[in-house]
Design a protein around this motif. Structure first.
Motif, PDB file in Angstrom:
ATOM      1  N   ALA A  25      51.571  27.098  63.014  1.00 54.43           N
ATOM      2  CA  ALA A  25      52.029  28.198  63.864  1.00 54.43           C
ATOM      3  C   ALA A  25      50.859  29.106  64.240  1.00 54.43           C
ATOM      4  O   ALA A  25      49.993  29.402  63.419  1.00 54.43           O
ATOM      5  CB  ALA A  25      53.102  29.004  63.148  1.00 54.43           C
ATOM      6  N   HIS A  26      50.859  29.559  65.477  1.00 51.94           N
ATOM      7  CA  HIS A  26      49.819  30.490  65.921  1.00 51.94           C
ATOM      8  C   HIS A  26      49.873  31.800  65.139  1.00 51.94           C
ATOM      9  O   HIS A  26      48.846  32.444  64.932  1.00 51.94           O
ATOM     10  CB  HIS A  26      49.968  30.777  67.414  1.00 51.94           C
ATOM     11  N   THR A  27      51.063  32.173  64.710  1.00 54.72           N
ATOM     12  CA  THR A  27      51.179  33.407  63.930  1.00 54.72           C
ATOM     13  C   THR A  27      50.444  33.296  62.603  1.00 54.72           C
ATOM     14  O   THR A  27      50.069  34.312  62.014  1.00 54.72           O
ATOM     15  CB  THR A  27      52.657  33.734  63.665  1.00 54.72           C
ATOM     16  N   GLU A  28      50.229  32.070  62.146  1.00 48.86           N
ATOM     17  CA  GLU A  28      49.488  31.862  60.895  1.00 48.86           C
ATOM     18  C   GLU A  28      47.984  31.914  61.132  1.00 48.86           C
ATOM     19  O   GLU A  28      47.268  32.647  60.453  1.00 48.86           O
ATOM     20  CB  GLU A  28      49.871  30.526  60.270  1.00 48.86           C
TER      21      GLU A  28
ATOM     22  N   ASP B  69      46.886  35.440  62.360  1.00 52.96           N
ATOM     23  CA  ASP B  69      47.457  36.562  61.623  1.00 52.96           C
ATOM     24  C   ASP B  69      46.482  37.739  61.654  1.00 52.96           C
ATOM     25  O   ASP B  69      45.353  37.655  61.156  1.00 52.96           O
ATOM     26  CB  ASP B  69      47.730  36.151  60.174  1.00 52.96           C
TER      27      ASP B  69
ATOM     28  N   LYS C  66      43.902  42.747  67.548  1.00 56.84           N
ATOM     29  CA  LYS C  66      44.980  42.483  68.507  1.00 56.84           C
ATOM     30  C   LYS C  66      44.465  42.533  69.935  1.00 56.84           C
ATOM     31  O   LYS C  66      44.779  41.656  70.758  1.00 56.84           O
ATOM     32  CB  LYS C  66      46.102  43.509  68.326  1.00 56.84           C
TER      33      LYS C  66
END
Length: 218
Positions: free
Chosen positions: A33-36, A39, A55
């Protein structure tokens, strides 16, 4: 150069989007996952870049850049908050001074912003906290790009491990070559090279390697 601190290469601002794209592509191939991989909290701790700036940079937005003194203080504060002792407490000024080979007065002046650090100060403190060279001085895009490049290497290793595992059940020697030698991974990375001349060199090497292996006759 300012007070012994060199200004890092500004080309990192251009490098970062390319690294982000490669990491995203590798994550997609591996089903991560890109969220991983992106992060924000993890990347901030690893790079020293504040979360809001991480961000912004990941989104391709300019985030400003603190001067060298402000960057040093920001990164040093992060180190003291995140690289704790085994008992969970922060390192004291005296412990930092002893570990970095300086007096307590010197360490205190650096931590409080009363004295501008030299490269020697930065190197000593980085060694004490066991972080990579440039942690305290790299510009934000450079620091984030370096952290993502380390993530890229980890993902490439995962890809190579997965392909080696898959090759164990394959009898075709050509397929084993493709898997065991990480040729697919090499080819994927070759696609990131800047010119056709670079890619042609890799293609020539692959052709010679593949010609050395014959498939079993049907």
């Amino acid at each position: 150069m300012t007070d012994g601190l060199e200004v890092p290469d500004a080309t990192a601002t251009v490098l970062l989007p390319a690294v982000v794209a490669r990491v995203a592509a590798l994550a997609d191939r591996l089903g991560v996952a890109h969220t991983e991989v992106f992060d924000v909290g993890r990347l901030s701790v690893a790079s020293g870049v504040p979360e809001p700036v991480v961000k912004a940079l990941l989104s391709g937005r300019p985030a400003g850049e603190p001067d060298l003194q402000a960057r040093f203080l920001q990164r040093l504060d992060l180190l003291r908050r995140t690289r704790l002792k085994s008992n969970g407490r922060r390192h004291t000024q005296q412990e930092i001074a002893d570990g970095a080979g300086m007096s307590r007065q010197q360490a205190g002046a650096l931590i409080n912003g009363d004295r501008r650090p030299t490269m020697e100060h930065c190197d000593a403190i980085q060694r004490f906290f066991r972080v990579h060279a440039g942690f305290l001085t790299a510009e934000d895009p450079e620091a984030l790009a370096g952290t993502l490049q380390r993530s890229e290497q980890e993902l490439l290793q995962q890809l190579a491990d997965r392909e080696r595992a898959a090759a164990k059940a394959v009898d075709d020697p050509l397929e084993r070559l493709l898997q065991d030698h990480g040729v697919r991974g090499i080819a994927w990375r070759a696609a990131q090279l800047p010119t056709d001349q670079h890619r042609d060199k890799v293609a020539e090497w692959l052709d010679m390697l593949l010609e050395s292996v014959k498939r079993p006759e049907s």
